[in-house]
Each structure stands twice: as structure tokens, then as C-alpha cells.
Design an enzyme around this catalytic site. Structure first.
Site, PDB file in Angstrom:
ATOM      1  N   GLY A   1      29.405  39.056  41.962  1.00  0.00           N
ATOM      2  CA  GLY A   1      30.701  38.674  42.758  1.00  0.00           C
ATOM      3  C   GLY A   1      30.314  37.388  43.240  1.00  0.00           C
ATOM      4  N   SER A   2      30.806  37.110  44.388  1.00  0.00           N
ATOM      5  CA  SER A   2      30.905  35.747  45.110  1.00  0.00           C
ATOM      6  C   SER A   2      29.597  35.754  45.780  1.00  0.00           C
ATOM      7  CB  SER A   2      31.752  35.309  45.891  1.00  0.00           C
ATOM      8  OG  SER A   2      32.186  36.345  46.917  1.00  0.00           O
ATOM      9  N   THR A   3      28.963  34.435  46.132  1.00  0.00           N
ATOM     10  CA  THR A   3      27.733  34.186  46.896  1.00  0.00           C
ATOM     11  C   THR A   3      28.257  34.723  48.393  1.00  0.00           C
ATOM     12  OG1 THR A   3      26.923  32.616  45.384  1.00  0.00           O
ATOM     13  CG2 THR A   3      26.146  32.638  47.761  1.00  0.00           C
TER      14      THR A   3
ATOM     15  N   GLU B   1      24.284  39.334  41.018  1.00  0.00           N
ATOM     16  CA  GLU B   1      24.716  38.099  40.166  1.00  0.00           C
ATOM     17  C   GLU B   1      25.621  37.431  40.757  1.00  0.00           C
ATOM     18  OE1 GLU B   1      26.340  38.863  36.360  1.00  0.00           O
ATOM     19  OE2 GLU B   1      26.776  36.691  36.497  1.00  0.00           O
TER      20      GLU B   1
ATOM     21  N   GLY C   1      27.926  38.354  48.459  1.00  0.00           N
ATOM     22  CA  GLY C   1      26.274  38.643  47.964  1.00  0.00           C
ATOM     23  C   GLY C   1      25.682  38.628  49.493  1.00  0.00           C
TER      24      GLY C   1
ATOM     25  N   GLU D   1      32.295  26.714  43.740  1.00  0.00           N
ATOM     26  CA  GLU D   1      32.781  27.291  42.581  1.00  0.00           C
ATOM     27  C   GLU D   1      34.217  27.635  42.778  1.00  0.00           C
ATOM     28  OE1 GLU D   1      31.786  31.724  42.171  1.00  0.00           O
ATOM     29  OE2 GLU D   1      31.066  31.072  40.266  1.00  0.00           O
TER      30      GLU D   1
ATOM     31  N   LYS E   1      32.255  50.857  41.848  1.00  0.00           N
ATOM     32  CA  LYS E   1      33.393  50.263  42.387  1.00  0.00           C
ATOM     33  C   LYS E   1      33.939  48.906  41.591  1.00  0.00           C
ATOM     34  CE  LYS E   1      34.581  47.454  45.542  1.00  0.00           C
ATOM     35  NZ  LYS E   1      35.670  47.124  44.965  1.00  0.00           N
TER      36      LYS E   1
ATOM     37  N   CYS F   1      31.024  33.392  35.696  1.00  0.00           N
ATOM     38  CA  CYS F   1      30.137  32.930  36.618  1.00  0.00           C
ATOM     39  C   CYS F   1      29.086  31.858  36.077  1.00  0.00           C
ATOM     40  CB  CYS F   1      29.078  34.085  36.919  1.00  0.00           C
ATOM     41  SG  CYS F   1      28.415  35.135  35.504  1.00  0.00           S
TER      42      CYS F   1
HETATM   43  P1  NAI Z   1      34.211  38.993  45.650  1.00  0.00           P
HETATM   44  O1  NAI Z   1      32.831  38.562  45.505  1.00  0.00           O
HETATM   45  O2  NAI Z   1      34.552  39.153  47.396  1.00  0.00           O
HETATM   46  O3  NAI Z   1      34.411  40.428  44.912  1.00  0.00           O
HETATM   47  C1  NAI Z   1      33.557  40.932  43.961  1.00  0.00           C
HETATM   48  C2  NAI Z   1      33.629  42.383  44.407  1.00  0.00           C
HETATM   49  O4  NAI Z   1      33.056  42.472  45.541  1.00  0.00           O
HETATM   50  C3  NAI Z   1      35.007  43.176  44.276  1.00  0.00           C
HETATM   51  O5  NAI Z   1      34.866  44.518  43.690  1.00  0.00           O
HETATM   52  C4  NAI Z   1      35.183  43.122  45.685  1.00  0.00           C
HETATM   53  O6  NAI Z   1      36.074  44.302  45.985  1.00  0.00           O
HETATM   54  C5  NAI Z   1      33.778  43.515  46.558  1.00  0.00           C
HETATM   55  N1  NAI Z   1      33.621  43.107  47.819  1.00  0.00           N
HETATM   56  C6  NAI Z   1      34.325  42.269  48.564  1.00  0.00           C
HETATM   57  N2  NAI Z   1      33.916  42.011  49.697  1.00  0.00           N
HETATM   58  C7  NAI Z   1      33.035  43.081  50.009  1.00  0.00           C
HETATM   59  C8  NAI Z   1      32.066  43.447  51.011  1.00  0.00           C
HETATM   60  N3  NAI Z   1      32.324  43.315  52.207  1.00  0.00           N
HETATM   61  N4  NAI Z   1      31.311  44.580  50.642  1.00  0.00           N
HETATM   62  C9  NAI Z   1      31.258  45.212  49.457  1.00  0.00           C
HETATM   63  N5  NAI Z   1      32.114  44.691  48.336  1.00  0.00           N
HETATM   64  C10 NAI Z   1      32.830  43.764  48.612  1.00  0.00           C
HETATM   65  O7  NAI Z   1      35.134  37.856  45.188  1.00  0.00           O
HETATM   66  P2  NAI Z   1      36.567  37.734  45.237  1.00  0.00           P
HETATM   67  O8  NAI Z   1      37.037  37.674  46.535  1.00  0.00           O
HETATM   68  O9  NAI Z   1      37.314  38.693  44.324  1.00  0.00           O
HETATM   69  O10 NAI Z   1      36.987  36.148  44.482  1.00  0.00           O
HETATM   70  C11 NAI Z   1      36.558  35.145  45.435  1.00  0.00           C
HETATM   71  C12 NAI Z   1      35.881  34.111  44.683  1.00  0.00           C
HETATM   72  O11 NAI Z   1      34.336  34.550  44.475  1.00  0.00           O
HETATM   73  C13 NAI Z   1      36.427  33.604  43.303  1.00  0.00           C
HETATM   74  O12 NAI Z   1      37.268  32.674  43.387  1.00  0.00           O
HETATM   75  C14 NAI Z   1      35.258  33.069  42.752  1.00  0.00           C
HETATM   76  O13 NAI Z   1      34.826  31.668  42.984  1.00  0.00           O
HETATM   77  C15 NAI Z   1      33.858  34.200  43.146  1.00  0.00           C
HETATM   78  N6  NAI Z   1      33.774  35.128  42.328  1.00  0.00           N
HETATM   79  C16 NAI Z   1      32.739  34.859  41.540  1.00  0.00           C
HETATM   80  C17 NAI Z   1      32.305  35.801  40.622  1.00  0.00           C
HETATM   81  C18 NAI Z   1      31.042  35.726  39.729  1.00  0.00           C
HETATM   82  O14 NAI Z   1      31.036  36.258  38.745  1.00  0.00           O
HETATM   83  N7  NAI Z   1      30.298  34.621  39.946  1.00  0.00           N
HETATM   84  C19 NAI Z   1      33.291  37.048  40.462  1.00  0.00           C
HETATM   85  C20 NAI Z   1      34.165  37.293  41.279  1.00  0.00           C
HETATM   86  C21 NAI Z   1      34.514  36.310  42.195  1.00  0.00           C
END
Ligand code: NAI
Ligand code: MG
Length: 490
Positions: free
Chosen positions: A239-241, A261, A244, A393, A186, A295
Site C-alpha cells: 500500500g502507500s508509504t 511493498e 507503511g 505518487e 485484510k 506501484c
Molecule cells: P493505503 O495504503 O492507506 O491502503 C492500503 C491498505 O492498507 C488497505 O487495505 C487499507 O485498508 C489499509 N490501511 C490503511 N490504513 C491502515 C492502518 N492505519 N493500519 C493498517 N492498515 C491500514 O492506501 P489508500 O488510502 O487506499 O490510497 C491512498 C494512496 O496510497 C493512493 O492514492 C496511492 O498513491 C497509494 N497507494 C499505493 C499503493 C501501492 O501499491 N504502491 C496501493 C494503494 C495505494
């Protein structure tokens, strides 16, 4: 500025979901606009996957897992991986371009992934054919032999973010193919296009129907359906903590395996005895690369006080030299942030920095470039480690420069965070380099460099940056389960 947006994958048609080796519409019939962040306009419409589509994709992955794919030998899978790698390489320019349009990284960056993707396939292809089990000596009364072999863990769900799908997705695709698992991927709504394009390329190269399925859709619906699905054996999340934590909760449904991660607030420590030219460029790029959307970005820069003012100026000078512009512009070194939401978020942190009394050295306000989500490399000085910009972050090119007096103080400040992903140390004192590298509580530390990665080397976080290893010889075990067999030889 206008660029050539003709692309074989952007033919005006709505991009569908890839399930069971076919393009299918979302069961709901819904679509969403997939944005080009360089222009702030839609690049194409994409079918919006939801829980029903995730169900269908998991069913396709399960049926592939239990079908002919289970009979492929390790060498069959290895040969397939080499074919897929070649097919990807043949189409790489189109893939890099679609990624640039979709998530905003300039072509000067996405083109660099070519060699990395090749190496990743080669490395995992080698692992595919070199897996082995164990025979255990044992003292059970009687005469028993006990051995274990590595079986594929099963149907894997991968949830990836938007900041670099052309790297992140391969941390799931390659071990899936190497281990004989199947996958439901996804991608994020912000950047699903390279993953969709790849699905078809991989299928044409011989990946059987159902082995890799791609369902773009919102996190709270499609993502949650995958993480909580009773038919999924493992989730690989990047993705985000915050999210996670939700993944762990959702995974409790069937106690599936989870690898995470997550975010970071990585420290980069510069001592006065370092090669300061190399350190200035290195520290700047540790934070600004990919417009700060990495990240393990080194966002907290700790500088020994005797060189602090001069060094912060040098880092700011590197930031000022970087050319920020549209992803398809040949001279862009940094592109836009990937979404309006991310743009708004980074601007909120500019305000927080001002409110907390950080001293702006460069950047600090948005750039007006053709409607895109642009911000400049930004350096704040006189930051204390407890200010908001040093704790959270940001995921933008925003560096917090913090002075220190002693090695002990630098280590204590570096470790004063909930995160534990990356870290850097710059010094010519070899003993100090090792001491500090050992003392920083993160999964990875770079010395006199920053952010080097390779599929053959393990990549993992600690603390609230997550758990589970990507890369290196242990990574494939994340996709395997050890099955023990006892033989009564009596
Ligand atoms: P997110 O962690 O919510 O999104 C990453 C992935 O998780 C996307 O595919 C999203 O559709 C999915 N996702 C979101 N909510 C979910 C849930 N409840 N269950 C399952 N999957 C879910 O991050 P987002 O909202 O795109 O970005 C917000 C902040 O997160 C960023 O500003 C950044 O600080 C951080 N982030 C950190 C990343 C990293 O690699 N460390 C990558 C992306 C975002
Ligand atoms: Mg997009």
C-alpha cells in the site's frame, strides 16, 4: 451503456467475513457499500470487519497453525496447492469478472491474470517441497554439530490494497500454503470481493478451516488491529508509504516481522538511440496500464533533449488511442479509477500541474462516462523534477515528461526521489543499458521493456518503497524462520 451484472457471487446478500472456514457476520453487525467504480454505484453490501473480528480470525489462524495443519508434509501441501490452482482456474472467469466489477480494471486486463496465478501456484508448490536447512561447520570447543531447519514463521497478517487484489493476494496466499503458515488477509474496502470469493473456492479445494481467513474492514480499525496484534508473527503489507510507516509503528507491539511493498515514483529513461516505436508504446503503458494504479508505474519519463518534443508527442498519441470505458465493456483498455477518493485525488494533481506551470499535452480533465470515476491518459511536458506531480505518487494515468542532456544528468534526476521501486531504460547501447540499470537506485529496472514480472523472479523495493522480497527463491524465506539446533557429540 448497460452490462450484465448477473454474477454467482453477487446474489443480493451481504457478503460476510470468512473466519475459521465459515461465513460470519461482523461482531458489530455493521456493513459497508462495496462500490463498482465503473458506475459509481454499490455492487453489494459487505460486513465491516473490526478489531473483534480480527481477534477471532487470528485465534482461528493460531488454532489451525497448531492443529492438524502442522502435520501436513511438504508434499501434502504441494499437492494441495496444485488442487487449489486447478479450482481457481476452473472458476477464473467468475473471479476475473468480480474483480473487474469491484475495482474497475477491464476484463481485457483481469483475464490476463489467469496464466500468472497458475504460474505463481506452480512456482510456490515447487518451493514447498524443496525447502532445506543447513549443517554448519563450527569451531566451538568440544565436539558439536549445529544444524538449522526452516520452520513456518507462524500466523501471517496480510494487508493488501485495491489496485490489483487478483495479483497481490497471491504473494501472501501462495507462500503461506507452501511454508505451512496460516493467514489473516485484510483486503481493502474498495476491492474485497475476489478475495472473499477465493476464500470459499480454496476451502472447497481442501484448504483446512482457519488456514486462510479473510476480514475486509477499514484500515485504521481492522488493519491497525492486525498490524498491532500480539498473536500475529508477521505482516505482509502492500500500500502507500504513509500507511507503511504506521504499520511499522503498530508492529512494534510484539516486534513482529514486517515486509512492505510501498509507493513509487519510478523513472523511465529514453535515450535518442532507442527503438523509439517500441519505447513510445512501452513508456506510455509503463504509466497508463491499470489506469496508472500500479506501484511500479513509470511516471517520470526522462527523454534525451534531441528527441524530446517528438517523443513526447508519440507517447501522447499512444495515450489518445487507448479506449477508456467501463470494466465490463469488451473494448475497454483502461477502466475507471477505483474510488471517488482516488478520482478526487487525481483531479487535485491536474490542478497542481497547472498551478506549477507544466504544459498539458493530452488529457488533464475528467471524463464523463456514465457516472464512473473516469480520467484519460494524461501527459504533461516541460515538467521539472521538483514539481509536485514529479515528486508525489499520484496513482493515476498521469505522466511527467522531463528532458535531459547527458547520461549522468538522467541518472541523477532518476535517483532524486524518496522512492526506489521500479525504473526503465531504453537504448540500443548495451553498455549504457547495464550502466544505467546499475546506477538507478531501485529494486527493479527494466531495459527495453517495462513491468515484466514472474513469480520465479524477485520483486522488491528499496528506500521508501519498502523492504522484503516477493517472488524468486528467497521469497519463501520471508515466511520461514531458521531454527538452529546444537548437538553435543562429546
Ligand atoms: P493505503 O495504503 O492507506 O491502503 C492500503 C491498505 O492498507 C488497505 O487495505 C487499507 O485498508 C489499509 N490501511 C490503511 N490504513 C491502515 C492502518 N492505519 N493500519 C493498517 N492498515 C491500514 O492506501 P489508500 O488510502 O487506499 O490510497 C491512498 C494512496 O496510497 C493512493 O492514492 C496511492 O498513491 C497509494 N497507494 C499505493 C499503493 C501501492 O501499491 N504502491 C496501493 C494503494 C495505494
Ligand atoms: Mg469496489
Amino acid at each position: 451503456m448497460t452490462f450484465d451484472y448477473n454474477h454467482p457471487f453477487l446474489n443480493g446478500e451481504t457478503k460476510k467475513l470468512w473466519i475459521g472456514g465459515e461465513w460470519v457476520e461482523a461482531r458489530s453487525g455493521e456493513t459497508f457499500e462495496c462500490m463498482d467504480p465503473s458506475r459509481g454505484e454499490a455492487a453489494t453490501l459487505v460486513s465491516r470487519g473490526g478489531p473483534d473480528d480480527i481477534d477471532a480470525a487470528v485465534a482461528a489462524a493460531r488454532s489451525a497453525l497448531e492443529g492438524e495443519w502442522a502435520n501436513w508434509t511438504p508434499v501434502d501441501r504441494q499437492a494441495l496447492m496444485h488442487k487449489v490452482a486447478q479450482a481457481i482456474d476452473d472458476r477464473f472467469e467468475d473471479l476475473a469478472r468480480i474483480e473487474s466489477i469491484d475495482m474497475g480494471a477491464p476484463l481485457s486486463r483481469t483475464a490476463l491474470f489467469r496464466a500468472w496465478v497458475k504460474r505463481t501456484f506452480n512456482y510456490y508448490a515447487a518451493l514447498a517441497a524443496s525447502t532445506r536447512g543447513d549443517v554448519f561447520s563450527n569451531s566451538a570447543p568440544g565436539k558439536f554439530m549445529a544444524y538449522s531447519h526452516k520452520a513456518p514463521v507462524g500466523v501471517v497478517g496480510a494487508i493488501i490494497p485495491w489496485n490489483g487484489p487478483m495479483i497481490t493476494q497471491f504473494w501472501s496466499i501462495c507462500p503461506t500454503l507452501a511454508s505451512g503458515c496460516t493467514l489473516v488477509l485484510k483486503p481493502a474496502e474498495e476491492a474485497p470481493l475476489s478475495t472473499l470469493m477465493l476464500a470459499e473456492i480454496m476451502h472447497e479445494a481442501g484448504v483446512p478451516a482457519g488456514v486462510i481467513n479473510v476480514v475486509p474492514g477499514p484500515g485504521p480499525t481492522a488493519g491497525n488491529a492486525l498490524a498491532s496484534h500480539m498473536g500475529v508473527d508477521k505482516i505482509n503489507f502492500t500500500g502507500s508509504t504513509l500507511t507503511g510507516r504506521k504499520i511499522i509503528e503498530a508492529s512494534a507491539s510484539n516486534m513482529k516481522r514486517v515486509a512492505l511493498e510501498l509507493g513509487g515514483k519510478s523513472p523511465d529513461i529514453v535515450f535518442a538511440d532507442a527503438d523509439l516505436d517500441a519505447a513510445a508504446t512501452g513508456a506510455a503503458m509503463a504509466c497508463f496500464a491499470n489506469t496508472g494504479q500500479i506501484c511500479f508505474a513509470g511516471t517520470r519519463l526522462f527523454v534525451e533533449r534531441s528527441i524530446y518534443d517528438d517523443f513526447v508527442e508519440r507517447v501522447a498519441a499512444v495515450g489518445k488511442m487507448l479506449k477508456v470505458g467501463p470494466a465490463l465493456s469488451d473494448d475497454s483498455q483502461l477502466g475507471p479509477l477505483t474510488s471517488q477518493a482516488q478520482f478526487d485525488r487525481v483531479n487535485r494533481y491536474f490542478n497542481a500541474a497547472n498551478a506549477d506551470g507544466a504544459r498539458l499535452v493530452t488529457g488533464g480533465e475528467p471524463l464523463d462516462i456514465g457516472g464512473g470515476y473516469f480520467v484519460p491518459p494524461t501527459v504533461y511536458a516541460d515538467v521539472s523534477n521538483d514539481m509536485t506531480i514529479a515528486r508525489e505518487e499520484i496513482f493515476g494515468p498521469v505522466l511527467s515528461a522531463i528532458p535531459f542532456d547527458t547520461e549522468e544528468e538522467a541518472i541523477a534526476l532518476a535517483n532524486d526521489t524518496v522512492y526506489g521501486l521500479g525504473g526503465g531504460v531504453w537504448s540500443r547501447d548495451v553498455g549504457r543499458v547495464h550502466r544505467v540499470a546499475h546506477a538507478i537506485k531501485t529494486g527493479m529496472v527494466w531495459a527495453n521493456c517495462y513491468g515484466v514480472t514472474d513469480p520465479a523472479v524477485s520483486f522488491a523495493g528499496t528506500k521508501q518503497s519498502g523492504y522484503g522480497v516477493k517472488g524468486g527463491p528467497y521469497a519463501i524465506e520471508e515466511f520461514q524462520t531458521a531454527k538452529t539446533v546444537w548437538i553435543n557429540m562429546g
